[in-house]
Design a protein around this motif. Structure first.
Motif, PDB file in Angstrom:
ATOM      1  N   VAL A   5      18.046  43.209 -11.839  1.00 30.83           N
ATOM      2  CA  VAL A   5      17.194  42.508 -12.807  1.00 30.83           C
ATOM      3  C   VAL A   5      17.961  41.341 -13.429  1.00 30.83           C
ATOM      4  N   ARG A   6      19.210  41.554 -13.764  1.00 32.01           N
ATOM      5  CA  ARG A   6      20.003  40.469 -14.351  1.00 32.01           C
ATOM      6  C   ARG A   6      20.151  39.294 -13.380  1.00 32.01           C
ATOM      7  N   ALA A   7      20.369  39.612 -12.096  1.00 38.02           N
ATOM      8  CA  ALA A   7      20.491  38.545 -11.107  1.00 38.02           C
ATOM      9  C   ALA A   7      19.211  37.719 -11.046  1.00 38.02           C
ATOM     10  N   LEU A   8      18.057  38.401 -11.102  1.00 34.14           N
ATOM     11  CA  LEU A   8      16.781  37.693 -11.098  1.00 34.14           C
ATOM     12  C   LEU A   8      16.624  36.846 -12.354  1.00 34.14           C
ATOM     13  N   LEU A   9      16.974  37.389 -13.499  1.00 35.81           N
ATOM     14  CA  LEU A   9      16.850  36.649 -14.755  1.00 35.81           C
ATOM     15  C   LEU A   9      17.721  35.395 -14.732  1.00 35.81           C
ATOM     16  N   ARG A  10      18.934  35.501 -14.213  1.00 39.84           N
ATOM     17  CA  ARG A  10      19.822  34.329 -14.144  1.00 39.84           C
ATOM     18  C   ARG A  10      19.199  33.232 -13.290  1.00 39.84           C
ATOM     19  N   LEU A  11      18.603  33.626 -12.168  1.00 36.92           N
ATOM     20  CA  LEU A  11      17.986  32.627 -11.281  1.00 36.92           C
ATOM     21  C   LEU A  11      16.772  31.981 -11.948  1.00 36.92           C
ATOM     22  N   LEU A  12      15.971  32.770 -12.631  1.00 33.90           N
ATOM     23  CA  LEU A  12      14.795  32.217 -13.304  1.00 33.90           C
ATOM     24  C   LEU A  12      15.203  31.261 -14.421  1.00 33.90           C
ATOM     25  N   VAL A  13      16.212  31.641 -15.195  1.00 34.85           N
ATOM     26  CA  VAL A  13      16.687  30.755 -16.267  1.00 34.85           C
ATOM     27  C   VAL A  13      17.271  29.481 -15.682  1.00 34.85           C
ATOM     28  N   ALA A  14      18.046  29.600 -14.601  1.00 35.99           N
ATOM     29  CA  ALA A  14      18.631  28.423 -13.960  1.00 35.99           C
ATOM     30  C   ALA A  14      17.556  27.492 -13.423  1.00 35.99           C
TER      31      ALA A  14
ATOM     32  N   GLY B 188      14.820  27.001 -14.880  1.00 36.90           N
ATOM     33  CA  GLY B 188      14.085  26.479 -16.027  1.00 36.90           C
ATOM     34  C   GLY B 188      12.808  27.236 -16.341  1.00 36.90           C
ATOM     35  N   ASP B 189      12.619  28.391 -15.711  1.00 30.85           N
ATOM     36  CA  ASP B 189      11.389  29.162 -15.914  1.00 30.85           C
ATOM     37  C   ASP B 189      11.666  30.312 -16.885  1.00 30.85           C
ATOM     38  N   ARG B 190      11.850  29.973 -18.160  1.00 31.33           N
ATOM     39  CA  ARG B 190      12.188  30.991 -19.154  1.00 31.33           C
ATOM     40  C   ARG B 190      11.011  31.928 -19.435  1.00 31.33           C
ATOM     41  N   SER B 191       9.800  31.440 -19.296  1.00 32.01           N
ATOM     42  CA  SER B 191       8.651  32.325 -19.523  1.00 32.01           C
ATOM     43  C   SER B 191       8.598  33.421 -18.467  1.00 32.01           C
ATOM     44  N   ALA B 192       8.917  33.070 -17.217  1.00 30.90           N
ATOM     45  CA  ALA B 192       8.955  34.078 -16.159  1.00 30.90           C
ATOM     46  C   ALA B 192      10.107  35.056 -16.391  1.00 30.90           C
ATOM     47  N   ALA B 193      11.228  34.547 -16.901  1.00 35.01           N
ATOM     48  CA  ALA B 193      12.362  35.421 -17.202  1.00 35.01           C
ATOM     49  C   ALA B 193      11.994  36.421 -18.291  1.00 35.01           C
ATOM     50  N   ARG B 194      11.315  35.945 -19.335  1.00 35.38           N
ATOM     51  CA  ARG B 194      10.919  36.855 -20.409  1.00 35.38           C
ATOM     52  C   ARG B 194       9.914  37.889 -19.911  1.00 35.38           C
ATOM     53  N   ALA B 195       8.988  37.447 -19.039  1.00 36.01           N
ATOM     54  CA  ALA B 195       7.994  38.380 -18.497  1.00 36.01           C
ATOM     55  C   ALA B 195       8.666  39.447 -17.628  1.00 36.01           C
TER      56      ALA B 195
END
Length: 250
Positions: free
Chosen positions: A181-190, A192-199
């Motif tokens: 999950v953390r790996a996915l969150l890092r990619l989403l934040v990188a 620029g999709d912070r809304s997808a990261a929060r979801a």
């Protein structure tokens, strides 16, 4: 009179597919598996554990709730059904086994050892022996889910263009794996999709609380830009298990 030299008889090569629907080929030709679920389960176990195995242990492992004589008779029937289907089982008075056999599980391990993670990913698609809930299958499934998740992580690192897709597949495979999950969150934040990261974080937090009654770790919350939960999840690792070590069916 000219002498005739007889060529040695070669054993038929059996290849079993365990990822996805169980299927077997003998010398490249598909085998119509018998209707008996126990016979098919026996074949799958023997494919994962090549070599001879004592009849007494196989009978007790696959038919544990009947008397020994009935269990041995059931084993004989299963062996007969598999041989009738074209499987070259090596069976004598004391043992039953497969000698010339390969599986997609073994192919996966070979490809990983060779560094061909893309090939390993291709051969390991689908749940391992779906619909079979024997203890040995559950342990083997858990082991190879972990190995496949590691392969997906390597692919995400090596293939930036498809990294998000690989990371999502990794989380879908092991939704309670906080590292994935953390790996996915890092990619989403990188990206620029912070809304997808929060979801993604919210889904994980809800699932973690529902399944284990705990909260994500602080680092995971901070990656998603969410306030950390008060309770932190303790470290949790599945027990290691080797497919090379026979685990008797139960």
């Amino acid at each position: 009179m000219q002498s005739v030299t007889t060529a040695p008889t070669l054993a038929a090569m059996l290849v079993a597919r365990l990822f996805g629907e169980f299927a077997v080929e003998v010398d490249g030709a598909p085998v119509a598996l018998p209707a008996s679920r126990k016979a098919v389960a026996l074949l799958a176990w023997l494919a994962v554990h090549p070599g001879p195995h004592p009849r007494a242990r196989l009978a007790a492992g696959f038919w544990p709730d009947v008397v020994d004589a009935s269990a041995r008779a059931s084993l004989r029937s299963a062996v007969w059904a598999l041989r009738a289907a074209g499987v070259d089982l090596r069976a004598d008075r004391d043992s039953v086994g497969l000698a010339d056999v390969d599986t997609d599980v073994r192919a996966f391990d070979r490809l990983v050892a060779q560094g061909d993670v893309a090939g390993a990913e291709r051969v390991s698609r689908g749940e391992l022996l779906p619909g079979v809930d024997s203890e040995w299958v559950l342990r083997l499934r858990e082991e190879y889910e972990g190995k496949r998740a590691a392969v997906l992580g390597v692919l995400a690192d090596r293939d930036p263009a498809a990294a998000l897709d690989w990371a999502r597949q990794r989380v879908a495979l092991r939704p309670l794996d906080e590292t994935a999950v953390r790996a996915l969150l890092r990619l989403l934040v990188a990206a620029g999709d912070r809304s997808a990261a929060r979801a993604a974080y919210t889904r994980f937090a809800h699932l973690l609380r529902a399944e284990l009654g705990v909260a994500p770790e602080r680092e995971t919350a901070l990656l998603a830009g969410s306030p950390p939960h008060r309770a932190c999840r303790p470290k949790r690792r599945p027990a290691a298990w080797s497919a090379a070590t026979p685990s008797w069916p139960s």
